[in-house]
Design a protein around this motif. Structure first.
Motif: not given
Length: 444
Positions: A132-133, A336-339, A429-432
């Motif tokens: 998504a990123h 999704l913006e800030k996982p 704060g997760f890995d996106g």
């Protein structure tokens, strides 16, 4: 040498008996402990350098200074040297036996690609997707092989024959140079159980601690990257001791535009094993903890346990009758913006709790993990503190103030007490670039 005076240099060479009529490298290590002797050097040679020795690219000579005995290790006598250790090294018998097993398979690998062997499947390419990123990702799947190839690889693997695969990976340097790297992976199933069932080799260097995430101990895997471009790419992630590849180290080097090929190589053994073992065909049996809505009541067992072997009478009712799942009470909203995710009330939670005769406070437990290449069930077992830790790398925030409170935090699990119907519990704060599993549970 850090000195230039010819007299000092000559005396140094004389003291250490250094003579050379060709270019090369000599390393002098002062203060060596007594435990490091000629036998230890030979053992390290056969365990860590058998691959270039077998290929004929390396010949090692070890001289025992007290006796003057010289031992040469080369492709022709490597197995004899290992057998000598097996006969005389009781304390290291397992390590030597593992090496002997790997060397035998390494010899098969060198023969596999010659003569049109049907167990060699070359020229494969990963299936490419985008997150998504906008980040590139590559994976290997059963759909990437023809039906004929699938039948042949399954049959060979099940019979205990060596099977091998090569993959071409395309990546780009930061200055815009397009490169194509080649990586190979090999599998063999037999009755021997290795302590570590995979061997990663880059440019003839064994990456000794890289995890394979292959659950079967009776499967030996080799991942080999000797192509120049592929080797240089992977070198960016390699720690100085040649033991692991690290994504963070790779991205800190900033030499390539994407780490997708590194992720692909690190996951390739586990992904290919899932295909060969047909584990991917049983994906429906994995627990699905990814539901984003969960309810007040969960199925629970109320009966007594039966002893092993005890049969139930036909007239008896089942001991464990799951309670019917009720209306959704709390939902998980992914960001999704800030996982990360938010815990929020679903619908009119106050009325629902009143119907169920539940009063605040209500305790909710949340467990999370990144999706493993081996499936959702394995994801919980493969979790590592390096991934994330709630309360540390992943903060937990509550709004409005006083709506809830965190009562316990431990690695990938936290428990929160909901104090009122309107609340938001956030973990961001997760890995996106990694898929996240979330297992929430209301504790009544």
């Amino acid at each position: 040498m850090p000195i230039e005076e010819s007299t000092d240099v000559d005396r140094f060479l004389s003291e250490f008996s250094l003579k050379r009529d060709e270019s090369g490298l000599s390393v002098f290590i002062p203060g060596i402990p007594s435990s490091v002797d000629s036998g230890g050097l030979l053992l390290a040679t056969v365990r860590d350098y058998y691959w270039p020795i077998l290929k004929g690219d390396l010949v090692v000579e070890v001289v025992d200074r007290p006796s003057g005995e010289k031992t040469t290790v080369c492709a022709d006598n490597l197995s004899e040297v290992i057998t000598h250790f097996a006969d005389n090294g009781e304390l290291l018998r397992k390590a030597i036996s593992d090496t002997e097993h790997r060397v035998g398979i390494a010899r098969e690998i060198l023969e596999l690609k010659t003569g049109g062997n049907p167990n060699w499947f070359a020229g494969n390419e990963p299936i490419m997707t985008h997150t998504a990123h906008g980040d590139t990702r590559g994976a290997v799947a059963k759909d990437g092989f023809s039906e004929d190839n699938l039948r042949r690889m399954f049959s060979a693997f099940d019979k205990g024959q060596l099977v091998g695969f090569s993959f071409s990976l395309r990546f780009e340097t930061v200055d815009g140079k397009q490169q194509v790297g080649l990586v190979e992976v090999y599998f063999k199933k037999d009755d021997y159980k290795l302590t570590e069932n995979a061997q990663f080799i880059r440019n003839q260097i064994i990456i000794s601690r890289q995890p394979s995430n292959i659950p079967a101990k009776n499967v030996t895997c080799f991942l080999i990257a000797e192509d120049r471009d592929m080797s240089d790419y992977l070198k960016e992630a390699e720690e100085p001791a040649h033991t692991r590849w690290f994504l963070n180290r790779f991205n800190e080097q900033r030499s390539f535009t994407s780490d997708w090929a590194l992720r692909f190589v690190m996951d390739l053994p586990a992904q290919m094993y899932r295909i060969l073992s047909r584990e991917d065909e049983d994906a429906g049996t994995y627990e699905n903890f990814a539901d984003d809505i969960f309810s007040v009541m969960e199925p629970t067992g109320t009966g007594s346990k039966k002893k092993r072997g005890q049969k139930r009478k036909k007239s008896e009712e089942p001991d464990d009758i799951p309670l019917a799942k009720r209306s959704p009470a709390i939902r998980v909203k992914r960001d999704l913006e800030k996982p990360g995710f938010d815990l929020l009330p679903a619908g009119n939670i106050a009325e629902l709790f009143e119907e169920e005769e539940i009063t605040f406070p209500v305790v909710v437990s949340v467990k999370a993990a990144y999706v493993s290449a081996l499936g959702k069930s394995r994801s919980w077992r493969d979790y590592s503190k390096i991934d994330f830790q709630f309360g540390k790398t992943i903060p937990i925030e509550i709004s409005p103030k006083g709506a809830a409170k965190v009562i316990s935090v431990s690695e990938n699990t936290f428990t929160v007490e909901l104090l009122q119907p309107e609340f938001r519990v956030s973990a961001k704060g997760f890995d996106g670039n990694r898929d996240l599993l979330i297992h929430p549970r209301i504790i009544l």
